[in-house]
Design an enzyme around this catalytic site. Structure first.
Site, mmCIF file in Angstrom:
data_model
loop_
_atom_site.group_PDB
_atom_site.id
_atom_site.type_symbol
_atom_site.label_atom_id
_atom_site.label_comp_id
_atom_site.label_asym_id
_atom_site.label_seq_id
_atom_site.Cartn_x
_atom_site.Cartn_y
_atom_site.Cartn_z
ATOM 1 N N SER A 126 -43.759 -47.705 -6.051
ATOM 2 C CA SER A 126 -43.713 -47.178 -7.418
ATOM 3 C C SER A 126 -42.504 -47.683 -8.198
ATOM 4 O O SER A 126 -42.568 -47.813 -9.417
ATOM 5 C CB SER A 126 -43.710 -45.643 -7.397
ATOM 6 O OG SER A 126 -42.623 -45.156 -6.628
ATOM 7 N N HIS A 127 -41.390 -47.937 -7.508
ATOM 8 C CA HIS A 127 -40.174 -48.421 -8.156
ATOM 9 C C HIS A 127 -39.676 -49.643 -7.391
ATOM 10 O O HIS A 127 -39.668 -49.644 -6.155
ATOM 11 C CB HIS A 127 -39.076 -47.358 -8.144
ATOM 12 C CG HIS A 127 -39.395 -46.142 -8.959
ATOM 13 N ND1 HIS A 127 -40.421 -45.294 -8.650
ATOM 14 C CD2 HIS A 127 -38.806 -45.634 -10.069
ATOM 15 C CE1 HIS A 127 -40.468 -44.312 -9.548
ATOM 16 N NE2 HIS A 127 -39.499 -44.493 -10.411
ATOM 17 N N ASN A 128 -39.267 -50.646 -8.137
ATOM 18 C CA ASN A 128 -38.765 -51.863 -7.503
ATOM 19 C C ASN A 128 -37.751 -52.512 -8.436
ATOM 20 O O ASN A 128 -38.080 -52.858 -9.575
ATOM 21 C CB ASN A 128 -39.928 -52.819 -7.213
ATOM 22 C CG ASN A 128 -39.525 -53.972 -6.306
ATOM 23 O OD1 ASN A 128 -38.388 -54.045 -5.829
ATOM 24 N ND2 ASN A 128 -40.443 -54.889 -6.068
ATOM 25 N N THR A 184 -39.161 -48.209 -3.605
ATOM 26 C CA THR A 184 -39.673 -46.978 -3.000
ATOM 27 C C THR A 184 -41.142 -47.180 -2.668
ATOM 28 O O THR A 184 -41.884 -47.820 -3.410
ATOM 29 C CB THR A 184 -39.514 -45.769 -3.931
ATOM 30 O OG1 THR A 184 -40.222 -46.010 -5.164
ATOM 31 C CG2 THR A 184 -38.048 -45.500 -4.243
#
Length: 363
Positions: free
Chosen positions: A102-104, A116
């Protein structure tokens, strides 16, 4: 509250008030824009036009439910990856294609990609991480799951008038007894609908209710029940921090005495500028157990917050890992067939190690 210009966008007082309101809680009522209008002293149609403009300017990313990943039975973790600087964008692109990432972000550290990942109850987290380590060509990967959550909740002061030492109005995280083991088929349906981006119309929950063959009132009531039982953290907006004027974000990591980690964790979580605060595992090449995300309009403002944290806590061994590039930022999608599709295309028997040891070379 004076006007604020961010890039080519000017935010008037009502814009700023609206953004401040919806990032912490978007009204879970049948006519949410009318409810916001009552708070802002504006007609429902004006609020909808304002909201639509802020969406068009990409300041508001989306409005949807924020679920507790663990309460839905999903396993998740922050992961730090190191790869050659010459191919960091390529490696990050491979990682971002996983549906559970979802987050990079690229960060200014030897571990230059931070991401994440969440996987469904039937999937193995370590296996997926092993696969992404292999597919991305990383040299080192460290899995950093949450050992204790002290705070999760973005509360940005869009006017940028609040002191960086200000304490948060958001409560510290509290565990609830509800687990995913007793999630009903009806609740799964509510999760699937409430995770979708809200439509800009007077009664935006009507179409969700229709798809579930229920009433708007029943859907809203169910959403509040999901919050009360801890499955949903809140229903709120995700802002594009940079577009909203918050051009700097740093992951502050702190080395703390093990026996005092909780004490320092709750102190760090008490800052309004800290949106996420966790205890995570350490490694020989990573001694920092306490993580606190700090968002601000500039690096100078972040340093202002860190200076106050340092003075109050006496902690001196820390690092600030600034985000230098955003590769991906979305909300996790639950009960999505994309997970099985990705696994079928990419997982191999060699990935199926459940060993939670460091992957790759130590720094």
């Amino acid at each position: 509250m004076p006007e604020k210009t961010v890039g080519r966008v000017t935010l008037d007082e009502s814009d700023q008030q609206l953004l401040n309101l919806i990032q912490t809680e978007f009204p879970l009522v049948t006519r949410p824009f009318a409810a916001l209008g009552e708070r802002l002293g504006e007609p429902e149609t004006t609020v909808m036009e304002r909201y639509q403009r802020l969406r068009h300017e990409r300041i508001i990313r989306q409005v949807s439910a924020i679920f507790d990943t663990r309460k839905l039975g999903y396993r998740s973790s922050l992961v730090a990856t190191a790869t050659a600087e010459s191919r960091v964008d390529e490696a990050a692109s491979v990682i971002s294609r996983h549906p559970g990432v979802s987050h990079n972000y690229r960060r200014d550290h030897e571990f230059n990609i931070w991401w994440t990942i969440a996987v469904p109850p039937a999937d193995d987290l370590q296996t997926n991480v092993n696969a992404l380590h292999r597919l991305s060509g990383a040299t080192s990967t460290r899995v950093l799951p949450t050992l204790k959550l002290y705070k999760i909740g973005v509360d940005l002061d869009v006017s940028d008038k609040r002191s960086m030492a200000a304490q948060s109005v958001l409560p510290a995280y509290k565990e609830t007894p509800r687990t995913a083991a007793d999630l009903t088929p009806e609740e799964v349906g509510y999760v699937r609908e409430l995770q979708e981006d809200l439509q800009v119309e007077p009664t935006p929950f009507a179409s969700m209710a229709e798809r579930l063959d229920t009433s708007e009132d029943a859907l809203v009531k169910a959403a509040h029940a999901l919050i009360d039982e801890g499955l949903m953290r809140r229903y709120a907006a995700v802002l594009n921090h940079r577009r909203a004027g918050f051009g700097a974000n740093a992951m502050s990591v702190w080395k703390v005495p093990e026996e005092r980690t909780d004490e320092y964790g709750y102190q760090l979580a008490g800052y309004a500028a800290v949106s996420h605060c966790y205890r995570r595992p350490t490694y020989p090449d990573w001694p920092y157990a306490l993580f606190g995300m700090i968002h601000a309009t500039s690096k100078a403002r972040i340093e202002e917050a860190v200076s106050d944290i340092r003075d109050r806590t006496g902690l001196t061994d820390y690092r600030l890992l600034y985000s230098t590039k955003e590769y991906k930022k979305i909300r996790v999608r639950y009960f999505d067939p994309a997970y099985d599709e990705w696994a079928g295309a990419h997982l191999t028997p060699q990935d199926a190690s459940t060993e939670a040891a460091p992957i790759g070379d130590a720094h």
